[in-house]
Motif scaffolding. Sequence first.
Motif, PDB file in Angstrom:
ATOM      1  N   GLU A 104     -51.655  94.800 -24.655  1.00 19.52           N
ATOM      2  CA  GLU A 104     -50.570  95.171 -23.753  1.00 19.52           C
ATOM      3  C   GLU A 104     -49.753  93.942 -23.389  1.00 19.52           C
ATOM      4  OE1 GLU A 104     -52.004  97.207 -20.342  1.00 19.52           O
ATOM      5  OE2 GLU A 104     -52.385  99.068 -21.430  1.00 19.52           O
ATOM      6  N   ILE A 133     -44.522  98.366 -21.236  1.00 19.41           N
ATOM      7  CA  ILE A 133     -44.950  97.618 -20.064  1.00 19.41           C
ATOM      8  C   ILE A 133     -43.803  97.036 -19.260  1.00 19.41           C
ATOM      9  CG2 ILE A 133     -45.459  95.740 -21.612  1.00 19.41           C
ATOM     10  CD1 ILE A 133     -45.562  94.526 -18.876  1.00 19.41           C
ATOM     11  N   GLU A 135     -48.196  97.396 -26.936  1.00  9.96           N
ATOM     12  CA  GLU A 135     -47.789  98.477 -26.039  1.00  9.96           C
ATOM     13  C   GLU A 135     -46.355  98.212 -25.582  1.00  9.96           C
ATOM     14  OE1 GLU A 135     -46.900 101.329 -23.898  1.00  9.96           O
ATOM     15  OE2 GLU A 135     -48.928 101.429 -24.721  1.00  9.96           O
TER      16      GLU A 135
END
Length: 271
Positions: free
Chosen positions: A185, A8, A5
Amino acid sequence: MALIEPTILAADADRTARALGACVERFAIVVVEECDSTNSALRDFPPEDDGRTHVLVAHHQRAGRGRRGRTWQAWPGLSLTFSSLWRFAPSPTVPAGLSLVAGLAVACTLEKLGVEGVQLKWPNDVMVFGKKIAGILVELVPGRGRTPAAVIGIGVNLALPSGTHIPDQPGVTSLADEIATSKIEASTVLAGILISLDDRLERYTQGGFAALRDEWQQRNAFADLPVSVRDEQCETVGICAGVDEDGALLLDTDQGRTRIIAGDVSLRAAL
């Protein structure tokens, strides 16, 4: 290859706070879009001591630094770059082996995430099967009447642009290349490293590097291998015998066992 991801770092201290769970109150986390260097920012302008570990995360560092004045290569959205301010008790000696402690914290986090073949290269690199995935830069904060402190800078390759090559590195890799999970993430990576680092710094405070030495030795990338260590004056060749209880590198040479302390040195497998 895992999907990282990418938003972040710019997006959220909140995601990281959620990932930290019950440990969140131990940290004060600031996330910025960009800065010259997270290490320099914390070193030159350390926040007031409020009992928490202060962490500065940057989506992009304009002048990120590695050891020996090298530029730290990082790519916005693909790299995790942050620094943590660690305060320690006043002492006549500087804490020894701190970069090794930080490297161990990163290594253990990557292992928990499912990365295999994690290794530690003295004094400040984290590798996966011989390829660099993360680096550490530790700098002391000038005293100026404050509680002694060190800034621990950490850079992790989350993913790599196609065709990436970094000079002076035998190879590089990234979390996306090494993890089996389909998606992760970066906030999870950051939180994991912070928790691991906090735990090991606590053990370090109680027992010095000796309390963590065996963990580091188990991941020594050059254990029992012929290596050469170079500094500005000379080159020392020998068999890597690990590190001692202060984090100094031990080499078995023709002249006997040699102890090499942290400094401007480089480590390469001898031909």
